[in-house]
Design a protein around this motif. Structure first.
Motif, short mmCIF file in Angstrom:
data_model
loop_
_atom_site.label_atom_id
_atom_site.label_comp_id
_atom_site.label_asym_id
_atom_site.label_seq_id
_atom_site.Cartn_x
_atom_site.Cartn_y
_atom_site.Cartn_z
N MET A 83 89.51 71.14 30.02
CA MET A 83 90.10 71.14 31.37
C MET A 83 91.17 70.06 31.49
N SER A 84 90.99 68.94 30.77
CA SER A 84 92.00 67.87 30.86
C SER A 84 93.33 68.36 30.29
N PHE A 85 93.28 69.12 29.20
CA PHE A 85 94.52 69.68 28.65
C PHE A 85 95.19 70.59 29.67
N THR A 86 94.36 71.45 30.29
CA THR A 86 94.89 72.41 31.27
C THR A 86 95.56 71.66 32.44
N ILE A 87 94.87 70.64 32.93
CA ILE A 87 95.41 69.87 34.06
C ILE A 87 96.69 69.15 33.64
N PHE A 88 96.68 68.59 32.44
CA PHE A 88 97.85 67.86 31.94
C PHE A 88 99.10 68.76 31.98
N ILE A 89 98.95 70.00 31.52
CA ILE A 89 100.12 70.90 31.46
C ILE A 89 100.56 71.33 32.87
N ILE A 90 99.61 71.69 33.71
CA ILE A 90 99.98 72.19 35.04
C ILE A 90 100.57 71.09 35.93
N ARG A 91 100.14 69.87 35.73
CA ARG A 91 100.73 68.76 36.50
C ARG A 91 102.23 68.65 36.27
N ARG A 92 102.70 69.08 35.11
CA ARG A 92 104.12 68.93 34.78
C ARG A 92 105.00 70.02 35.37
N GLY A 93 104.39 71.04 35.98
CA GLY A 93 105.20 72.06 36.67
C GLY A 93 105.51 73.26 35.80
N VAL A 94 106.42 74.11 36.32
CA VAL A 94 106.65 75.40 35.68
C VAL A 94 107.47 75.25 34.40
N GLU A 95 108.63 74.61 34.53
CA GLU A 95 109.53 74.57 33.37
C GLU A 95 109.04 73.60 32.30
N GLN A 96 108.68 72.39 32.74
CA GLN A 96 108.27 71.36 31.76
C GLN A 96 106.82 71.52 31.31
N GLY A 97 106.03 72.24 32.12
CA GLY A 97 104.62 72.42 31.75
C GLY A 97 104.37 73.80 31.17
N ILE A 98 104.27 74.79 32.06
CA ILE A 98 103.88 76.15 31.62
C ILE A 98 104.84 76.69 30.56
N GLU A 99 106.15 76.64 30.89
CA GLU A 99 107.13 77.28 30.00
C GLU A 99 107.21 76.56 28.64
N LYS A 100 107.34 75.24 28.73
CA LYS A 100 107.51 74.46 27.49
C LYS A 100 106.31 74.63 26.56
N TRP A 101 105.11 74.55 27.13
CA TRP A 101 103.91 74.62 26.30
C TRP A 101 103.63 76.04 25.82
N SER A 102 103.96 77.03 26.66
CA SER A 102 103.75 78.42 26.20
C SER A 102 104.68 78.71 25.04
N LYS A 103 105.91 78.17 25.12
CA LYS A 103 106.87 78.41 24.04
C LYS A 103 106.44 77.73 22.75
N ARG A 104 105.68 76.66 22.85
CA ARG A 104 105.19 76.00 21.64
C ARG A 104 103.94 76.70 21.11
N LEU A 105 103.02 77.00 22.05
CA LEU A 105 101.70 77.46 21.60
C LEU A 105 101.68 78.92 21.17
N MET A 106 102.47 79.77 21.83
CA MET A 106 102.41 81.20 21.49
C MET A 106 102.86 81.49 20.05
N PRO A 107 104.00 80.93 19.59
CA PRO A 107 104.36 81.17 18.19
C PRO A 107 103.30 80.63 17.22
N LEU A 108 102.68 79.50 17.58
CA LEU A 108 101.62 78.94 16.74
C LEU A 108 100.47 79.94 16.62
N LEU A 109 100.13 80.51 17.76
CA LEU A 109 99.03 81.48 17.79
C LEU A 109 99.33 82.70 16.94
N ILE A 110 100.54 83.25 17.11
CA ILE A 110 100.89 84.46 16.36
C ILE A 110 100.95 84.16 14.87
N GLY A 111 101.53 83.00 14.51
CA GLY A 111 101.61 82.61 13.11
C GLY A 111 100.22 82.47 12.48
N LEU A 112 99.32 81.78 13.18
CA LEU A 112 97.96 81.59 12.66
C LEU A 112 97.24 82.92 12.47
#
Ligand code: PFF
Length: 448
Positions: free
Chosen positions: A152-181
């Motif tokens: 939950m702390s990770f989730t809160i950390f990302i959402i506190r940063r907002g749409v562009e710097q939180g959701i978008e930035k982290w989704s762009k990092r994590l999704m390719p990682l997920l597909i690659g793995l």
């Protein structure tokens, strides 16, 4: 472009974030589990048809509501309402979705915590901390509280940063990682004995099962959960998309990614089970069906990893990191639903709203953890089998029956001038008005 209330800065940003919400434990755990317990390939076939024919139209309805309203689910739905009763109905539907998202997060965070704990286990073994390794994978109050809080702390950390710097930035990092793995793990499993037999079970449908009502109900439920419908999440993500974008196309791309990743996850897990069988692990239950649910993820697969020897520690680690990453890109979307509501309707600062709502949801998780045997199932059923279908159905009713058809068209036309003459516009309005509510209603009643 990002507006003052925040927004996705690019098309790719939206696709990654929405696909991130859609792709989660539902794809990597739920879909293979359902496939295993519903006769393999027949389920895959029905799922593919229903995802595109029913879940996609409902998904489009939610995205459009958000982009039209440019606000959280309640405000967006109220903007379409013409009188007091409709506004009250809008509140019920929008707020219902927000509650649903919060409830899902309260149990999803616990399961995601387990995924993290199973990722820690091989690491602990590699560095020789065998006591820690066995503690992190034993069911226990402290272990559950610790890993849920961590997640939950990770989730809160990302959402506190907002749409562009939180959701978008982290989704762009994590999704390719997920597909690659995912792809690396599939390639690896395919080289092992037994994988081909699993591939046949996964891809060769028993057509006589395709029309079984239970199979259809499970496939539709799975498709709705997977696209995060009925939770206000896709409404709020829709509200962050620029008016210049072609929503019909974006929605189809996200659906395609979601379905493809579920398909890929099946391609990993079903063959992996047969590999485990060829190494002596029992993969069939007493009634002859493939083992599904928690035993599949937490017993069969870890046994397989252990049987691989030292390399199995790394494979196991990669698999559970994959699960945790998938869960994180979904959990952030669940938290965004209630947070956007608090920020926009109650004028709260984003950081404060995120921490406060995150803590409230965590308290709910603690209550579930303390009563795990009874409450985990109860909350999951309440939110996903009752809440999601009802709210998704009401959203379709809103778009089909309350929203003016000319306003709907004007909204879709933004970013898509020629939509009026397209195949989509010929069938979608009719679909959302009649077919989606009736089909969802039918499935809902059947599942009772
Ligand atoms: N779609 C996610 C999955 O398949 O795991 C689950 C989910 C995310 C459900 C967001 C609801 C939601 F609001």
């Amino acid at each position: 472009m990002a507006t003052s209330r925040g927004g996705f800065s690019s098309r790719l940003g939206f696709i990654m974030a929405a696909a991130g919400s859609a792709v989660g434990l539902g794809n990597i755990w739920g879909f293979p589990t359902q496939t295993a317990s519903n006769g393999g390939a027949a389920f895959v076939l029905v799922y593919l048809v229903l995802a595109f024919c029913l879940a996609y139209p409902a998904f489009m309805a939610e995205l459009l509501i958000g982009r039209y309203g440019q606000a959280n689910a309640v405000t967006s739905l109220q903007k379409m309402s013409k009188n007091l009763w409709q506004k009250r109905f809008a509140f019920f539907v929008g707020f219902g979705g927000i509650i649903c998202a919060a409830l899902i997060l309260s149990f999803y965070g616990i399961i995601a915590g387990w995924m993290m704990s199973y990722a820690v286990e091989p690491l602990a073994k590699i560095v020789g901390l065998n006591d820690v390794a066995s503690w992190v994978i034993s069911q226990g109050l402290v272990r559950n509280l610790f890993f849920t809080a961590f997640f939950m702390s990770f989730t809160i950390f990302i959402i506190r940063r907002g749409v562009e710097q939180g959701i978008e930035k982290w989704s762009k990092r994590l999704m390719p990682l997920l597909i690659g793995l995912l792809i690396l793990l599939i390639i690896y499993v395919m080289t092992l004995d037994g994988a081909i037999e699993g591939l046949k079970a996964y891809l060769n449908p028993d057509l006589s099962r395709v029309f079984q009502p239970d199979l259809i109900v499970s496939a539709l439920g799975q498709a709705f959960f997977s696209l995060s419908l009925g939770t206000s999440v896709m409404v709020i993500y829709g509200s962050y998309i620029s008016k210049k974008e072609n929503l019909v196309q974006l929605g189809a791309q996200v659906t395609l990614i979601d379905v493809s990743i579920a398909f890929l996850a099946g391609l990993l897990i079903i063959p992996a089970m047969y590999v485990a069988q060829s190494q002596g692990v029992a993969i069939f239950a007493d009634d002859g069906s493939l083992i599904a649910g928690p035993s599949m993820v937490f017993t069969v697969l870890p046994t397989l990893f252990t049987s691989m020897g030292f390399i199995g520690l790394f494979v196991g680690f990669a698999f559970f990191v994959l699960m945790s990453v998938a869960a994180l890109t979904s959990s952030i979307s669940m938290l965004e639903g209630p947070v956007s509501y608090a920020v926009e309707r109650h004028d709260m600062a984003r950081e404060k709203a995120t921490t406060l709502i995150g803590i409230i949801i965590f308290i709910l998780s603690v209550i579930i953890i303390i009563n795990l045997d009874f409450m985990l199932d109860f909350v999951a059923t309440l939110a996903t089998q009752y809440g999601q279908p009802i709210i998704a159905m009401l959203c379709c009713i809103f778009v089909g029956w309350i929203w003016n058809r000319s306003d709907v068209l004007a909204e879709i036309k933004q970013g898509n001038d020629t939509v009026e003459h397209s195949f989509f516009w010929k069938i979608w309005p009719w679909y959302t008005k009649f077919v989606c509510p009736v089909a969802i209603g039918f499935v809902f009643i059947h599942s009772l």
